[in-house]
Design a protein around this motif. Sequence first.
Motif, PDB file in Angstrom:
ATOM      1  N   ALA A 240       1.432   8.834  -7.071  1.00  0.00           N
ATOM      2  CA  ALA A 240       2.532   7.940  -7.422  1.00  0.00           C
ATOM      3  C   ALA A 240       3.427   8.501  -8.513  1.00  0.00           C
ATOM      4  O   ALA A 240       2.981   9.238  -9.389  1.00  0.00           O
ATOM      5  N   GLU A 241       4.679   8.062  -8.486  1.00  0.00           N
ATOM      6  CA  GLU A 241       5.554   8.104  -9.656  1.00  0.00           C
ATOM      7  C   GLU A 241       5.437   6.684 -10.242  1.00  0.00           C
ATOM      8  O   GLU A 241       5.998   5.740  -9.689  1.00  0.00           O
ATOM      9  N   PRO A 242       4.663   6.500 -11.325  1.00  0.00           N
ATOM     10  CA  PRO A 242       4.332   5.132 -11.749  1.00  0.00           C
ATOM     11  C   PRO A 242       5.211   4.551 -12.855  1.00  0.00           C
ATOM     12  O   PRO A 242       4.888   3.490 -13.399  1.00  0.00           O
ATOM     13  N   SER A 243       6.325   5.200 -13.193  1.00  0.00           N
ATOM     14  CA  SER A 243       7.052   4.776 -14.399  1.00  0.00           C
ATOM     15  C   SER A 243       7.727   3.399 -14.250  1.00  0.00           C
ATOM     16  O   SER A 243       7.934   2.705 -15.240  1.00  0.00           O
ATOM     17  N   LYS A 244       8.050   2.991 -13.016  1.00  0.00           N
ATOM     18  CA  LYS A 244       8.723   1.689 -12.844  1.00  0.00           C
ATOM     19  C   LYS A 244       7.822   0.550 -13.321  1.00  0.00           C
ATOM     20  O   LYS A 244       8.299  -0.412 -13.933  1.00  0.00           O
TER      21      LYS A 244
ATOM     22  N   GLU B 195       9.350   4.638  -5.789  1.00  0.00           N
ATOM     23  CA  GLU B 195       9.511   3.458  -4.917  1.00  0.00           C
ATOM     24  C   GLU B 195      10.692   3.601  -3.964  1.00  0.00           C
ATOM     25  O   GLU B 195      10.745   2.911  -2.937  1.00  0.00           O
ATOM     26  N   THR B 196      11.626   4.491  -4.297  1.00  0.00           N
ATOM     27  CA  THR B 196      12.822   4.673  -3.459  1.00  0.00           C
ATOM     28  C   THR B 196      12.589   5.647  -2.300  1.00  0.00           C
ATOM     29  O   THR B 196      13.499   5.879  -1.500  1.00  0.00           O
ATOM     30  N   ALA B 197      11.385   6.229  -2.217  1.00  0.00           N
ATOM     31  CA  ALA B 197      11.108   7.192  -1.136  1.00  0.00           C
ATOM     32  C   ALA B 197      11.245   6.504   0.221  1.00  0.00           C
ATOM     33  O   ALA B 197      11.009   5.299   0.346  1.00  0.00           O
ATOM     34  N   PRO B 198      11.640   7.262   1.265  1.00  0.00           N
ATOM     35  CA  PRO B 198      11.742   6.668   2.595  1.00  0.00           C
ATOM     36  C   PRO B 198      10.387   6.103   3.025  1.00  0.00           C
ATOM     37  O   PRO B 198       9.338   6.638   2.649  1.00  0.00           O
ATOM     38  N   ARG B 199      10.443   5.028   3.810  1.00  0.00           N
ATOM     39  CA  ARG B 199       9.197   4.399   4.267  1.00  0.00           C
ATOM     40  C   ARG B 199       8.969   4.655   5.752  1.00  0.00           C
ATOM     41  O   ARG B 199       9.905   4.666   6.544  1.00  0.00           O
TER      42      ARG B 199
ATOM     43  N   SER C  84       0.834  -1.195   0.000  1.00  0.00           N
ATOM     44  CA  SER C  84       0.000   0.000   0.000  1.00  0.00           C
ATOM     45  C   SER C  84       0.868   1.245   0.000  1.00  0.00           C
ATOM     46  O   SER C  84       1.989   1.235   0.531  1.00  0.00           O
ATOM     47  N   ALA C  85       0.338   2.318  -0.566  1.00  0.00           N
ATOM     48  CA  ALA C  85       1.034   3.602  -0.523  1.00  0.00           C
ATOM     49  C   ALA C  85       1.158   4.124   0.903  1.00  0.00           C
ATOM     50  O   ALA C  85       1.941   5.049   1.149  1.00  0.00           O
ATOM     51  N   THR C  86       0.414   3.529   1.855  1.00  0.00           N
ATOM     52  CA  THR C  86       0.561   3.964   3.255  1.00  0.00           C
ATOM     53  C   THR C  86       1.975   3.705   3.779  1.00  0.00           C
ATOM     54  O   THR C  86       2.373   4.313   4.774  1.00  0.00           O
ATOM     55  N   VAL C  87       2.748   2.830   3.110  1.00  0.00           N
ATOM     56  CA  VAL C  87       4.124   2.582   3.597  1.00  0.00           C
ATOM     57  C   VAL C  87       5.022   3.799   3.393  1.00  0.00           C
ATOM     58  O   VAL C  87       6.117   3.844   3.935  1.00  0.00           O
ATOM     59  N   TYR C  88       4.557   4.794   2.633  1.00  0.00           N
ATOM     60  CA  TYR C  88       5.345   6.017   2.454  1.00  0.00           C
ATOM     61  C   TYR C  88       5.066   7.046   3.553  1.00  0.00           C
ATOM     62  O   TYR C  88       5.712   8.098   3.589  1.00  0.00           O
TER      63      TYR C  88
ATOM     64  N   GLU D  21       7.327 -15.091 -13.691  1.00  0.00           N
ATOM     65  CA  GLU D  21       7.627 -16.359 -14.383  1.00  0.00           C
ATOM     66  C   GLU D  21       9.101 -16.416 -14.789  1.00  0.00           C
ATOM     67  O   GLU D  21       9.671 -17.489 -14.926  1.00  0.00           O
ATOM     68  N   HIS D  22       9.711 -15.244 -14.995  1.00  0.00           N
ATOM     69  CA  HIS D  22      11.095 -15.210 -15.497  1.00  0.00           C
ATOM     70  C   HIS D  22      12.068 -14.499 -14.564  1.00  0.00           C
ATOM     71  O   HIS D  22      13.223 -14.298 -14.918  1.00  0.00           O
ATOM     72  N   ASN D  23      11.601 -14.089 -13.379  1.00  0.00           N
ATOM     73  CA  ASN D  23      12.474 -13.290 -12.508  1.00  0.00           C
ATOM     74  C   ASN D  23      12.355 -13.711 -11.046  1.00  0.00           C
ATOM     75  O   ASN D  23      11.243 -13.925 -10.549  1.00  0.00           O
ATOM     76  N   ASN D  24      13.504 -13.793 -10.380  1.00  0.00           N
ATOM     77  CA  ASN D  24      13.541 -13.969  -8.929  1.00  0.00           C
ATOM     78  C   ASN D  24      13.923 -12.648  -8.273  1.00  0.00           C
ATOM     79  O   ASN D  24      14.080 -11.639  -8.946  1.00  0.00           O
ATOM     80  N   GLY D  25      14.099 -12.695  -6.937  1.00  0.00           N
ATOM     81  CA  GLY D  25      14.438 -11.469  -6.218  1.00  0.00           C
ATOM     82  C   GLY D  25      13.168 -10.742  -5.799  1.00  0.00           C
ATOM     83  O   GLY D  25      12.061 -11.282  -5.880  1.00  0.00           O
ATOM     84  N   ILE D  26      13.335  -9.514  -5.338  1.00  0.00           N
ATOM     85  CA  ILE D  26      12.175  -8.761  -4.835  1.00  0.00           C
ATOM     86  C   ILE D  26      12.175  -7.363  -5.434  1.00  0.00           C
ATOM     87  O   ILE D  26      13.223  -6.729  -5.565  1.00  0.00           O
ATOM     88  N   GLU D  27      11.001  -6.908  -5.853  1.00  0.00           N
ATOM     89  CA  GLU D  27      10.847  -5.560  -6.404  1.00  0.00           C
ATOM     90  C   GLU D  27       9.598  -4.915  -5.799  1.00  0.00           C
ATOM     91  O   GLU D  27       8.539  -5.552  -5.745  1.00  0.00           O
TER      92      GLU D  27
END
Length: 338
Positions: A301-305, A139-143, A125-129, A251-257
Amino acid sequence: MGYILLTGGAGYIGSHTALELLNSGYKVISFDNFSNSSDEALNRVEQLTNNAAISIKGDIRDEQALKQLFSQYDIKAVVHFAGLKAVGESTELPLHYYDNNVTGTVTLCRVMREFNVKKLVFSSSATVYGDAKHVPIPETAPRSATNPYGQSKLMVEYILQDLVAAEPDWGITLLRYFNPVGAHSSGRIGENPNGIPNNLMPFISQVAVGKREQLSVFGNDYPTHDGTGVRDYIHVVDLALGHVKALQYLEHNNGIEAINLGTGVGYSVLDMVNAFSKVNKVAVPYQVVARRPGDIATCYAEPSKAKTLLGWQAEKTLDDMVRDSWRWQSVNPDGYKS
């Protein structure tokens, strides 16, 4: 091809995502305790898609029920919607929120690991910002969090980051939603809040349909273009399609985003009221009252990612949002009981 498990699959966003997944050829299981949702939503999804999601009643904190589910079905990925989500209620019942949202997620991940299912899309949720210092919010904004609901989402994000750090073969996307509104264009499924709505759009709709006398606008002295709070409203169908794209990415990626799902445009409370009245030709009486504690002035949001990583962007307009909200409410004045 295995199943996609939707925890909380009968809820507002879950049911719209179930519909889009079924339309995209996926096999879907919903696991929901129906504390804030209705099985009727999934019946209607089946009518709309000519395809059924398997619906199982259960609670994500029930480890045995989850184990039974994972041993019975070939599950290949999980979209984790199940969670309590009312900010005000979370301040009154913090233990309930942490137990359900945090403990429930830990239990789910433990069972997923046991059955070697390591692809997870998490409803964040955007509440994490918290009260972000700059907009639009990347997404890089402080949480930080300003209430137990937001804190529970933030805690889960940290838990999932730690999980991927320890076990890099997981693939997890943290989808940070801004303000979901609207309904499926058929008017058959939509937002069906228990009791008094916590969110602006169902409240506007209930005033318009005559269920409530007037809308309370909390504060008109914010530093915004008309003094009322500005938010990034996103159509629930756009949001649902974002989950389909997130699953395809995993399906093609691991890790976390972490990925914002928003439009990148902010509308004020009065913008929403005026658009609703104008598009639907219906009056929405309102009264300005004192600010609510914990509310912030502006959040979008900055939604470009999402576009870069998932190939996703919001397509639906403000007119679509208010038109579809009103169609759902006017055809279903009492929600799924109608």
